[in-house]
Design an enzyme around this catalytic site. Structure first.
Site, PDB file in Angstrom:
ATOM      1  CD  GLN A 177     -29.450  37.284  -5.125  1.00  0.00           C
ATOM      2  OE1 GLN A 177     -29.469  36.735  -4.041  1.00  0.00           O
ATOM      3  NE2 GLN A 177     -28.352  37.332  -5.862  1.00  0.00           N
ATOM      4  CB  CYS A 206     -19.168  33.163  -4.350  1.00  0.00           C
ATOM      5  SG  CYS A 206     -18.307  31.714  -4.919  1.00  0.00           S
ATOM      6  CD  GLU A 251     -18.763  36.578  -8.013  1.00  0.00           C
ATOM      7  OE1 GLU A 251     -19.970  36.644  -7.772  1.00  0.00           O
ATOM      8  OE2 GLU A 251     -18.267  35.728  -8.726  1.00  0.00           O
TER       9      GLU A 251
END
Ligand code: CDP
Length: 783
Positions: free
Chosen positions: A220, A368, A737
């Site tokens: 990522q 998150c 998220e």
């Protein structure tokens, strides 16, 4: 109906996803699809014990096994000064165990062979002698004075990792002392795992003749990974190329550097051949970054009518054997201090203590923004407890306490400056759309008949877009993001960004932003991410940061190009630059109707017919350092019915009203919300990673760690309000998220609401049917 990709002015429209044709046809290219000539395969030997001294490791038989090229142990890495690597949380973590193991499934040795099967077979021949040590899995016991010290490498002889706090202690305590009402609840957010469909894996390909390491990794954050790898390995950074091909889900799991990555790089450096390492599902769940595992105690001080005064939160954070949380440096407990949520608390005190236990390391931000999910769950749960104590409807209690729209920018008692929001409007829309009044009437009738129906509300605030570089860095690297746009002579665009999507649709949405700014269609814009040799430096995609950071960079970069384009347009229109007007699709000359040029005309001129002295070409790079985070919010409502006989909870309806500011692509935002709600549903009802007293992981695969199927998943209803971010170049906030952050509380609040007549105030997640059934049985509802 999706907009065709060739249409102009695509911002805010449902443009069909450009990436889907390849994904739908199974033509995505993931790390494990890459086959390189002469490639070898690595398999990791893992510890069966959660805590044990390693007395000896005998690799001789494995080295003789067919196809085996190399076996690496911790001792070998020690000789290279690579036995430990830094974690992103200022801790260090073993690559391959030396001295002792600290959790079950810890990496102990790596076997590299011609085939994966040969590596697996040879691994069975490695003889490791362990001496078991006392195991600590309970973080509270880990803090007791006589607890065994797990981390002998640290100077501090205790299992306590850190203490962190935010807010004003004295002012908070003063309000608590005089408050008419105080509610207190212990709330656990259980250990869960992002468990992406594609587990972690990489191919390290070191070419001894060029000295270049090409590292294909499902990452990522490819740029940050390259920098860390350069710092850890000593290889020059420009001689490392990280390529993150299609990523089959990340959710925070693909932010850290894992031991397998380092072992594969070492193996390739030693052998001068490409080495592939791909995890199994069990390896992924048991050894890569878990999420949550917060034991929280929350107190709210309030007036008798439920108006909140102060908030006090104490948390024990179980970090496992190494603190490998993926948090920005200054935030050992992430952005957890957003726990005052959508409510106008006068004061707050938030404390978190990190603890080591004999469990896998982590604390990653699973869909998150760094511990925001824990925070939102806690405050939304305990606001419901308060509502019940003071006898006020939970929707009304929230309305009484909302930060009002005119209070923005709002400074929270823990130091955040919320950019914008209109919580009342969002809740009002949700209540109206779900038919709240009617539902409450229905519930009253059902309660009278002894039936259990519940309505749960969550009106959460998020904080996303790390971040402003003055406050946010990871391992010292400032958190900004970037875009580089080049318009070619025919008006076609290649844009490269510092982030790296994992299915979120950046190839479409970033093309929409750029096309909107340049008067093109999304079809004209190719987005490339994930190759550090080509893309500008950026911190990656996680924590819903791409839109707030790289989205801003894309817009501003395009505007930078437009500024130059205007000069070229003036030259083409034969007027002064001050007389050129941009209408979103073309440049025209003031007072000369019918005379206009498009960006395509300008692009061609940039290579063929420039004003005297102008630098040729039409491209720009923009590093965007956002002035603040963005604060999306939402109002979610769940309606549940409970089966009295089995304790099964049926989610009859779920409505998510989100506000993520300006929406780039409503269809993609809906898709993000659907996916996040499904994960939130799984967390609320199905998922936990428990351990027995010996530290055995009891949910090491998808038989025990449940993933919702289409049959389990409720139908999601969605809607939106739009409160643009005042500081973001296009007013957008992150959204990816929000549904995972906001939904667990709505589900749990609904179940607790259903069981409220029995006096139930809280049930810890996951709410398995047996937990509900036990409550019903204790109260004589069922036998
Ligand atoms: O960082 P990540 O891409 O995971 O999260 P995000 O910035 O919230 O974006 C998720 C997806 O939703 C991306 O494709 C965004 O461009 C899109 N999005 C949108 O269309 N409108 C918004 N206001 C926010 C995100």
């Amino acid at each position: 109906m999706a907009l065709h990709q060739t249409e102009l002015r695509p911002l805010g429209k449902c443009v069909g996803r450009k990436e889907d044709p390849r994904f739908i046809r199974g033509k995505g290219r993931y790390v494990d699809d890459i086959m390189l000539p002469g490639m070898l395969y690595m398999y990791l030997v893992r510890s069966p014990y959660a805590h044990a001294r390693i007395k000896s490791i005998d690799t001789s038989a494995a080295l003789q096994a067919p196809g085996v090229k190399l076996v690496i142990t911790g001792e070998d890495l020690e000789a290279m000064n690579l036995a430990w690597i830094p974690t992103m949380a200022n801790d260090q973590q073993m690559v391959l165990a030396t001295g002792k193991v600290l959790y079950q499934y810890q990496e102990v040795a790596a076997v590299i062979a011609e085939t994966r099967e040969q590596a697996v077979d040879a691994a069975q021949l490695i003889d490791i002698e362990y001496e078991p040590l006392p195991v600590v899995v309970d973080p509270f016991k880990a803090l007791e004075p006589d607890a065994p010290i797990l981390r002998e490498d640290r100077e501090k002889k205790s299992n306590h990792v850190f203490h962190w706090e935010a807010g004003d202690r004295e002012a908070t305590e003063e309000l608590f002392r005089n408050a008419p009402v105080v509610v207190k609840k212990d709330v656990r957010f259980q250990r869960v795992h992002p468990a992406p469909l594609e587990p972690c894996g990489c191919i390290a390909d070191y070419n001894p003749s060029t000295g270049k390491l090409t590292w294909y990794v499902t990452s990522q954050a490819p740029h940050a990974h390259r920098t860390v790898l350069a710092m850890v390995s000593g290889l020059p950074e420009h001689q490392i190329r990280v390529i993150s091909p299609d990523v089959g889900g990340g959710f925070g799991n693909k932010v850290p550097i894992y031991p397998g990555y380092v072992a594969a790089v070492v193996a390739s450096l030693k052998l001068g051949k490409p080495v592939k390492w791909i995890e199994t599902r069990t390896e992924n769940i048991t050894s890569t970054g878990f999420a949550r595992d917060y034991h929280m105690t929350c107190e709210i001080a309030a007036e008798e009518d439920g108006r909140v005064l102060a908030l006090r939160v104490k948390t024990i954070a179980d970090h496992g054997a190494f603190d490998a949380a993926a948090d920005p440096s200054k935030f050992p407990a992430g952005l957890f201090s957003i726990v005052t949520g959508s409510y106008d608390f006068k004061e707050a005190l938030v404390e978190v203590d990190g603890v080591y236990t004999n469990k896998a390391p982590g604390g990653v931000a699973y869909r998150c923004s760094f511990r925001v999910t824990e925070a939102a769950y806690l405050i939304e749960r305990v606001m419901d407890v308060l509502a019940r104590r003071v006898g006020v409807d939970p929707a009304e209690l929230r309305k009484r306490n909302f930060i009002r729209k005119e209070q923005f920018p709002y400074k929270s008692p823990t130091g955040w400056t919320y950019d914008s929001g209109d919580y009342e409007k969002t809740l009002a829309l949700a209540l109206e759309k779900i038919g709240y009044e009617e539902l409450r009437k229905e519930q009253a009738e059902k309660r009278a008949r002894g039936e259990f129906m519940g309505i749960g509300i969550s009106t959460f605030t998020e904080v996303v877009g790390a971040g402003p570089s003055h406050t946010f860095d990871i391992m010292g690297i400032k958190m900004f993001d970037s875009a580089q746009i080049r318009i070619h002579p025919t008006g076609k665009v290649i844009a490269r960004l510092g982030v790296r999507h994992q299915g979120q649709g950046h190839e479409t949405t970033f093309a929409q932003i750029i096309a909107e700014e340049l008067g093109l269609s999304t079809d004209d814009v190719l987005i490339e991410e994930g190759d550090t040799d080509n893309a500008p430096y950026g911190l990656g995609t996680y924590a819903s940061r791409s839109t707030p950071t790289a989205g801003g960079a894309a817009a501003l970069c395009a505007r930078r190009i437009r500024d130059k384009a205007k000069k070229i347009a003036a030259h083409l229109l034969e007027v002064g630059e001050e007389d050129v007007v941009w209408d979103g699709v073309s440049f025209s000359a003031k007072g000369l109707p019918g005379k206009s040029v498009t960006m395509k005309d300008v692009a061609f001129a940039a290579y063929t017919n420039l004003p005297e002295g102008m630098e040729p070409g039409l491209e720009a790079t923009y590093y965007y350092d956002p002035p603040n985070l963005t604060f999306p919010h939402g109002a979610y409502i769940a309606v549940v019915d409970i089966d009295k006989g089995t304790g099964a909870v049926k989610v009859r309806r779920f409505l998510a009203v989100d506000d993520c500011g300006t929406v780039i692509n409503p269809m993609i935002v809906d898709g993000q919300v659907h996916g996040g709600l499904t994960e939130g549903f799984a967390i609320a009802f199905m998922q936990d990673i428990p351990f027995d007293d010996e530290g055995n992981c009891l949910a090491p695969n998808w038989m025990d760690y449940l993933v919702p199927t289409a049959l389990d998943t409720p139908h999601w209803e969605t809607d939106r309000t739009v409160t643009p971010s005042p500081h973001h170049p296009i007013g957008a906030k992150g959204v990816g998220e929000s549904p995972n952050v906001g939904s667990p509380a709505a589900f749990v609040n609904a179940v607790v609401d259903a069981l409220a007549p029995l006096g139930v105030e809280h049930i810890d997640m996951p709410i398995f049917p047996w937990k509900v059934w036990q409550i019903l049985r204790e109260h004589g509802v069922t036998e």
